[in-house]
Design a protein around this motif. Structure first.
Motif, PDB file in Angstrom:
ATOM      1  N   GLN A  35      60.024   7.176  19.547  1.00 54.52           N
ATOM      2  CA  GLN A  35      59.620   7.566  18.189  1.00 54.52           C
ATOM      3  C   GLN A  35      59.461   9.073  18.100  1.00 54.52           C
ATOM      4  O   GLN A  35      59.955   9.726  17.189  1.00 54.52           O
ATOM      5  CB  GLN A  35      58.285   6.877  17.881  1.00 54.52           C
ATOM      6  N   ALA A  38      62.841  10.852  18.591  1.00 55.87           N
ATOM      7  CA  ALA A  38      63.727  10.622  17.447  1.00 55.87           C
ATOM      8  C   ALA A  38      63.244  11.394  16.220  1.00 55.87           C
ATOM      9  O   ALA A  38      64.056  11.965  15.487  1.00 55.87           O
ATOM     10  CB  ALA A  38      63.797   9.127  17.162  1.00 55.87           C
ATOM     11  N   SER A  39      61.938  11.402  15.995  1.00 57.05           N
ATOM     12  CA  SER A  39      61.470  12.104  14.798  1.00 57.05           C
ATOM     13  C   SER A  39      61.683  13.603  14.941  1.00 57.05           C
ATOM     14  O   SER A  39      61.998  14.277  13.966  1.00 57.05           O
ATOM     15  CB  SER A  39      59.999  11.783  14.519  1.00 57.05           C
ATOM     16  N   THR A  41      64.192  14.962  16.530  1.00 63.81           N
ATOM     17  CA  THR A  41      65.621  15.164  16.257  1.00 63.81           C
ATOM     18  C   THR A  41      65.894  15.044  14.758  1.00 63.81           C
ATOM     19  O   THR A  41      66.687  15.799  14.200  1.00 63.81           O
ATOM     20  CB  THR A  41      66.466  14.110  16.999  1.00 63.81           C
ATOM     21  N   ALA A  42      65.210  14.075  14.120  1.00 61.96           N
ATOM     22  CA  ALA A  42      65.410  13.902  12.678  1.00 61.96           C
ATOM     23  C   ALA A  42      65.011  15.167  11.937  1.00 61.96           C
ATOM     24  O   ALA A  42      65.718  15.636  11.048  1.00 61.96           O
ATOM     25  CB  ALA A  42      64.597  12.706  12.196  1.00 61.96           C
ATOM     26  N   ALA A  51      65.602  10.188   8.881  1.00 60.52           N
ATOM     27  CA  ALA A  51      64.166   9.981   9.062  1.00 60.52           C
ATOM     28  C   ALA A  51      63.785   8.524   8.823  1.00 60.52           C
ATOM     29  O   ALA A  51      62.892   7.993   9.455  1.00 60.52           O
ATOM     30  CB  ALA A  51      63.397  10.891   8.117  1.00 60.52           C
ATOM     31  N   VAL A  54      64.103   6.184  11.951  1.00 63.00           N
ATOM     32  CA  VAL A  54      63.466   6.529  13.226  1.00 63.00           C
ATOM     33  C   VAL A  54      62.629   5.385  13.776  1.00 63.00           C
ATOM     34  O   VAL A  54      62.771   4.990  14.938  1.00 63.00           O
ATOM     35  CB  VAL A  54      62.585   7.793  13.038  1.00 63.00           C
ATOM     36  N   SER A  55      61.752   4.811  12.947  1.00 61.67           N
ATOM     37  CA  SER A  55      60.876   3.763  13.482  1.00 61.67           C
ATOM     38  C   SER A  55      61.682   2.534  13.865  1.00 61.67           C
ATOM     39  O   SER A  55      61.367   1.840  14.831  1.00 61.67           O
ATOM     40  CB  SER A  55      59.776   3.410  12.482  1.00 61.67           C
TER      41      SER A  55
END
Lengths: 173, 552
Positions: A35, A38-39, A41-42, A51, A54-55
């Protein structure tokens, strides 16, 4: 005496349960880390649609991790049970166990200082206990036999104590 | 000839250790026993010498009072003077200053008074079976320590104490690990007297059980020479600093070089500064290493080893003096240690691990330096005189073990390069991330060296193991000291049909690092060795039992 004995099969449940719990915890950690990464990177990519996913990605990664850890953990628990053997030999107690790393231990009776039985709450639930043989060496607690029924543990404890006492006191160190 | 129980120890003749006896008694009634013991010491036969030893309680040295006051109280008084005085003068005027001064003097007087009272109430006494200490101003403490429990008597002195002629006596029990009691402080001669008398009484007590009184004067078996001390200082430098240099070079090298290009043509000053900078850095790193080596050398200044009946006695120290004993009957493992530099120069060190006797469960162990550094032959002679093992007959692990090490080192270098590379990506700093890969060239040779210095031998009376290139340790374990044997095969070892055998003893200090082990031997050999060592343990115990019966 002398025969190669196995542990009680019920110990597998304890090890499987432990493996499952740690698999769950590890999967959650993996999910969180994914998480986070990824966030980040987002945010860097500045694309609004990313976005949203991501979850979802984190959950998916966590689920996969859970499966992997479960399979590995449970598999290891079962294989570990299969590998465990102990022998009450003439002069010493012999143990062998291990999946990836195999270990053998030879504990001479003449060196035994005292013998404990231990039961954790989980052990008590399953009706099992462990036997711990202490010597004067620093690795005393390495001579541990888990997964014995209460009766078997008590019998073994008495037998080993008798074998240990049969040697002279002066030789203990 | 065991004591009638006037001493608190109550030891049985054949008991090797009164395990779990608590000898500190807090009620004042314990004093009666000691007076009785002193009265019972009639001169008779071989015990005539006892009467001049058991001459009643003694006090600490009177200089203890000013020394302790200065050591502990003076600091407090000085602080009070410097803070309290100006404070009270400021608050209450000159009268306040006078009052504060009086207060401080009173306080100092109280402190001195306490030390005087403590000194008057402190008594120690050597009886036939126990060492008694009575102390305490407000809460009294009476201790009777059975002489059998006292393993070593250590004496230490720092510079100031030496100037005053004082010494601190530490009574150590159970393998030299724990300090049971201390005498702070007695005169130097008195400290020596206590040390030798405790030894003598213990020996006398032990011998009278066997029906004979023997005494053997100590002979000096080793005295460190100036040259050996010098080599010790050099050899003790910490070589890990070198690896730091390497790591630093790969990180900071490129930036240093880029500076060079820019500034080289700018001005001569910068070139000099540039060259001196790194040199100064290297020199300071080396200096730190050398200083730590020197510290080590001063701790072993004047090292002398005497061999008594059952023990080795050592003395050492330049600024702070130490002395102690290593009981030979409790030796578990001997270690001959040589780091790579010492090896080249032909020097080695000897360490002895001891342990308490039956009843002690590995809480009482000690590893002591028997010889900090000496020519290899001297070290081997002393080692052989304690445990006569063959230190040269080794079997090496199979050659395929070298492949393991080669792979391991290569992986480490690659991983290091990888990390540095990732670092350059993340932090955007130019670094020679591929520099560690240069080391790959040396990997086969390094693997060979590691293998070359590995070995084991299962001898007549001992199992000997040898491991290590940078610090090579040769460990000797007499069979009758073996506790448990372990063997392990990691998945990588199983790949190559190898395994490791570990011999556990009661003196093992650390959990895994310092055990005697035969590493990466053939798997079949591993099983053999593991079983043979235990068989030989029983054979050795049988032999010793027969010898004991014969000598009774």
């Amino acid at each position: 005496m002398g025969a190669s004995r196995r542990l009680d099969p019920r110990i597998r449940y304890k090890w499987i349960a432990t493996a499952a719990v740690s698999a769950l915890i590890s999967a959650v950690v993996v999910g969180f880390v994914t998480q986070l990464v990824a966030s980040e990177t987002a945010v860097l990519s500045e694309d609004p649609t990313v976005a949203y996913g991501v979850s979802e990605v984190a959950v998916q990664v966590g689920a996969v991790a859970l499966m992997v850890f479960l399979v590995v953990g449970v598999g290891r628990a079962v294989l570990y049970y299969r590998s465990w053997r102990y022998e009450v030999r003439e002069d010493s107690l012999y143990l062998t166990r291990g999946v990836l790393t195999r270990r053998q231990t030879v504990a001479p009776y003449v060196r035994v200082q005292h013998i404990d039985t231990q039961r954790s709450p989980f052990d008590r639930l399953l009706g099992l206990s462990s036997l711990v043989v202490y010597t004067a060496g620093t690795r005393g607690a390495d001579v541990t036999i888990p997964g014995l029924t209460y009766d078997r543990a008590a019998t073994l404890q008495t037998r080993l104590k008798r074998l240990a006492i049969a040697t002279e006191e002066e030789d203990a160190v | 000839m065991s004591d009638e129980g006037a001493s608190g120890g109550g030891t049985r003749p054949d008991d090797s250790e009164s395990a779990g006896d608590e000898t500190a008694v807090d009620d004042p009634g314990g004093g009666k026993g000691n007076a009785a013991a002193a009265d019972d010491a009639e001169p008779a036969g071989g015990e005539a010498a006892l009467s001049d030893v058991l001459d009643g309680p003694r006090k600490l040295h009177p200089l203890t009072i000013p020394y302790r006051f200065v050591q502990q109280g003076a600091g407090l008084v000085v602080i009070l003077v410097f803070t309290g005085l100006p404070g009270s003068i400021g608050a209450f005027g000159p009268l306040g200053g006078v009052l504060a001064l009086l207060g401080i003097v009173a306080l100092a007087g109280l402190v001195v008074g306490y030390y005087v009272a403590y000194h008057r109430r402190f008594e120690y006494e050597l009886t036939r079976d126990t060492f008694d200490i009575r102390s305490g101003v407000f809460s009294r403490r009476e201790r009777e320590i059975p002489l059998r429990r006292i393993q070593n008597v250590d004496i230490s002195q720092n510079v100031v104490q030496r100037a005053l002629g004082l010494a601190q006596v530490n009574l150590k029990t159970a393998g030299g690990g724990q300090t049971e009691a201390q005498l702070q402080y007695v005169g130097e001669d008195e400290a020596d007297r206590v040390q030798s008398e405790v030894s003598r009484l213990r020996r006398l007590g032990a011998d009278t059980e066997n029906g004979e009184a023997t005494e053997r004067t100590a002979e000096t078996v080793f005295e460190i020479t100036e040259r050996e001390l010098g080599v010790l200082a050099v050899v003790s430098t910490d070589f890990r600093v070198l690896s730091l240099l390497f790591f630093g070079a790969s990180l900071f090298g490129p930036s240093a070089f880029s500076f060079l290009e820019e500034e080289l043509f700018a001005s001569p000053d910068s070139v000099v500064g540039l060259v001196l900078g790194p040199i100064a850095g290297i020199l300071s790193v080396i200096a730190i290493g050398v200083v730590t080596g020197l510290f080590r050398a001063t701790r072993y200044y004047g090292f002398k080893l005497d061999r008594g009946e059952e023990e080795l006695r050592y003395q050492r120290g330049l600024l702070q003096k130490y002395s102690g004993t290593i009981p030979l009957s409790k030796v578990q493992t001997l270690t001959v240690r040589e780091n790579v530099l010492a090896r080249k120069l032909g020097y080695a060190a000897l360490f002895i691990e001891t342990a308490g006797q039956a009843g002690a469960q590995a809480e009482s162990s000690g590893s002591q330096s028997a010889i900090p550094l000496a020519e290899r032959d001297r070290v081997r002679d002393l080692a052989r005189s304690i445990e006569p093992a063959d230190l040269d007959a080794f079997e090496r692990p199979p050659r395929r073990a070298r492949q393991r090490y080669a792979v391991r080192y290569a992986l480490v270098l690659v991983a290091l390069s990888g990390l540095l590379y990732l670092g350059t990506l993340a932090i955007d700093v130019l670094a020679y991330w591929y520099l560690p890969l240069v080391g790959l060239v040396a990997v086969p040779y390094a693997a060979h060296l590691k293998w070359k210095h590995r070995g084991y031998a299962v001898g007549e009376d001992h199992v000997v193991t040898r491991n290590g290139f940078w610090v090579r340790q040769t460990k000797v374990v007499p069979f009758h000291r073996v506790q448990t044997t372990f063997s392990t095969e990691t998945i990588f070892q199983r790949n190559r049909d190898l395994g490791t055998v570990v011999v556990d003893t009661a003196g093992s200090r650390s959990l895994s690092g310092n055990d005697p082990k035969a590493v990466d031997v053939d798997a079949g050999t591993m099983n053999d060795v593991r079983e043979t060592v235990v068989d030989r343990l029983y054979a050795a115990l049988d032999r010793r039992r027969r010898e004991r019966r014969r000598s009774r």
